[in-house]
Design an enzyme around this catalytic site. Structure first.
Site, short mmCIF file in Angstrom:
data_model
loop_
_atom_site.label_atom_id
_atom_site.label_comp_id
_atom_site.label_asym_id
_atom_site.label_seq_id
_atom_site.Cartn_x
_atom_site.Cartn_y
_atom_site.Cartn_z
N ASP A 296 -2.68 -5.07 2.50
CA ASP A 296 -1.58 -4.70 3.17
C ASP A 296 -2.08 -5.25 4.70
OD1 ASP A 296 1.08 -2.90 3.07
OD2 ASP A 296 0.02 -2.20 5.00
N HIS B 130 1.44 -1.27 -5.23
CA HIS B 130 0.85 -1.84 -4.07
C HIS B 130 -0.63 -1.42 -3.77
CE1 HIS B 130 1.37 -3.29 0.11
NE2 HIS B 130 0.99 -2.11 0.48
N TYR C 199 3.99 -2.65 13.41
CA TYR C 199 5.35 -3.04 12.93
C TYR C 199 6.21 -3.37 14.10
CZ TYR C 199 4.07 -1.29 8.28
OH TYR C 199 3.48 -1.20 7.12
#
Length: 366
Positions: A178, A343, A288
């Site tokens: 990730d 994931h 982010y």
């Protein structure tokens, strides 16, 4: 002289169209980002309102966990240590297993995770490597600068470089999942001499993500736009005692798919414990909040042997983008898709992932 002035004016006029095109492109880019942010925020705010209606007073109740679950001090996972790096002066927490004189295998986690996501790999690879799982900047027990700008990509990649050197190594086998995978890709691209082998788990090559971006992936990435706004994402993740965060690991659409690997109550509490501390979500969300202002890379080629492992039931990333990666790898490249894995592939199918890593390391050492 007048001729010199005319020449200068002429050169300015020649570059004017390209400057206007760049300006128009920038305006279009930021208009799209802000529009999608407003749209995504509207959807998530409605979701929050629905939770508030259903749960009433409980929706805005959550408790801080003051004591870490026992699983975090399991001696079979390794030793808890700290290291201070030279560039930023930040102190990083890590868990290390295996002898100090062995080759370094550095493990970089994603969001919303911390070192514990690598528990299966710490146990598995300590026989042959010095395995180190760090808490990235802003996570767990590592330092968490307060400014949004402290989480720009170049700062995060520099952290990885500095940690490798602070541990007494000049290179390592680099493993990233990730966000940790994004940092691993970038270090391998920019500083290939520091990466002996690159192992990526469910993290797209920076350019392949752009190449593949379609409507389906845009919808899966809607949370990224929501994370651009202040305060609200932190509130959503805390609501109803961190239910949204728990669902990332436990839900059918995003959670761990393998029944035998699903998080126990204690393991789930380990994640909640880390993010229940005051301000613990701000740093991770700032990763982010810098995505759209990071400088675009000028180089995309990876020149070190690379293994990409991808769980095909990823609720956040389309498996189709893996088909765009090979063109950027200028060395040995292995792509292994793990059917039915989420994931969280290294936790979902740890035995499969560990075997794939062993095979790659032995193969690329020949």
């Amino acid at each position: 002289t007048s001729s010199a002035k005319m020449a200068k004016l002429g050169s300015r006029l020649l570059v004017l169209p390209s400057r206007l095109a760049l300006a128009a492109g920038a305006v279009a880019y930021w208009t799209a980002v802000y529009s999608l942010t407003v749209l995504a925020t509207s959807v998530f705010v409605l979701r929050m309102a629905w939770v508030a209606v259903r749960k009433r007073g409980r929706a805005f109740q959550w408790r801080r966990r003051d004591s870490p679950p026992a699983c975090l001090s399991d001696p079979s996972l390794g030793t808890h240590c700290f290291v201070r790096v030279k560039d930023s002066g930040l102190r990083f927490h890590y868990v290390a297993a295996g002898e100090r004189n062995k080759q370094l295998m550095l493990l970089l986690h994603g969001f919303p995770e911390f070192w514990y996501s690598w528990r299966y790999q710490l146990r598995e690879f300590k026989s042959e490597y010095r395995v180190v799982a760090i808490d990235l900047r802003g996570y767990g027990d590592s330092d968490a600068p307060s400014g949004r700008g402290d989480y720009k990509l170049e700062c995060l990649v520099t952290d990885v470089k500095d940690v490798i050197e602070a541990l007494g190594y000049s290179s390592c086998i680099l493993v990233g999942h990730d966000w940790g995978g994004i940092l691993a890709w970038n270090l391998a691209i920019c500083n290939p001499e520091m990466v002996e082998r690159l192992i990526i788990l469910n993290a797209p090559h920076p350019k392949s993500f752009q190449d593949f971006l379609n409507l389906s992936q845009l919808l899966k990435s809607s949370y990224i736009f929501f994370f651009q706004v202040p305060k609200l994402p932190e509130l959503l993740l805390c609501m109803d005692d961190f239910k949204a965060m728990k669902s990332m690991y436990m839900s059918k659409w995003m959670g761990i798919q393998n029944k035998s690997s699903r998080l126990t109550e204690e393991e789930l509490e380990a994640y909640v414990y880390n993010f229940s501390r005051p301000g613990a979500l701000v740093g991770p969300l700032n990763y982010y909040r810098n995505i759209f202002s990071n400088h675009p890379a000028t180089c995309h080629d990876v020149t070190v042997p690379t293994l990409v492992i991808w769980g095909d039931k990823d609720g956040a990333l389309e498996v189709g983008m893996t088909s765009h990666m090979e063109q950027y790898i200028k060395n040995v490249f292995r792509l292994k898709v793990v059917p039915g894995a989420s994931h969280w592939v290294q936790q979902d199918q740890p035995d499969v992932v560990n075997k794939l890593i062993w095979t790659f390391l032995k193969e690329s050492n020949k």
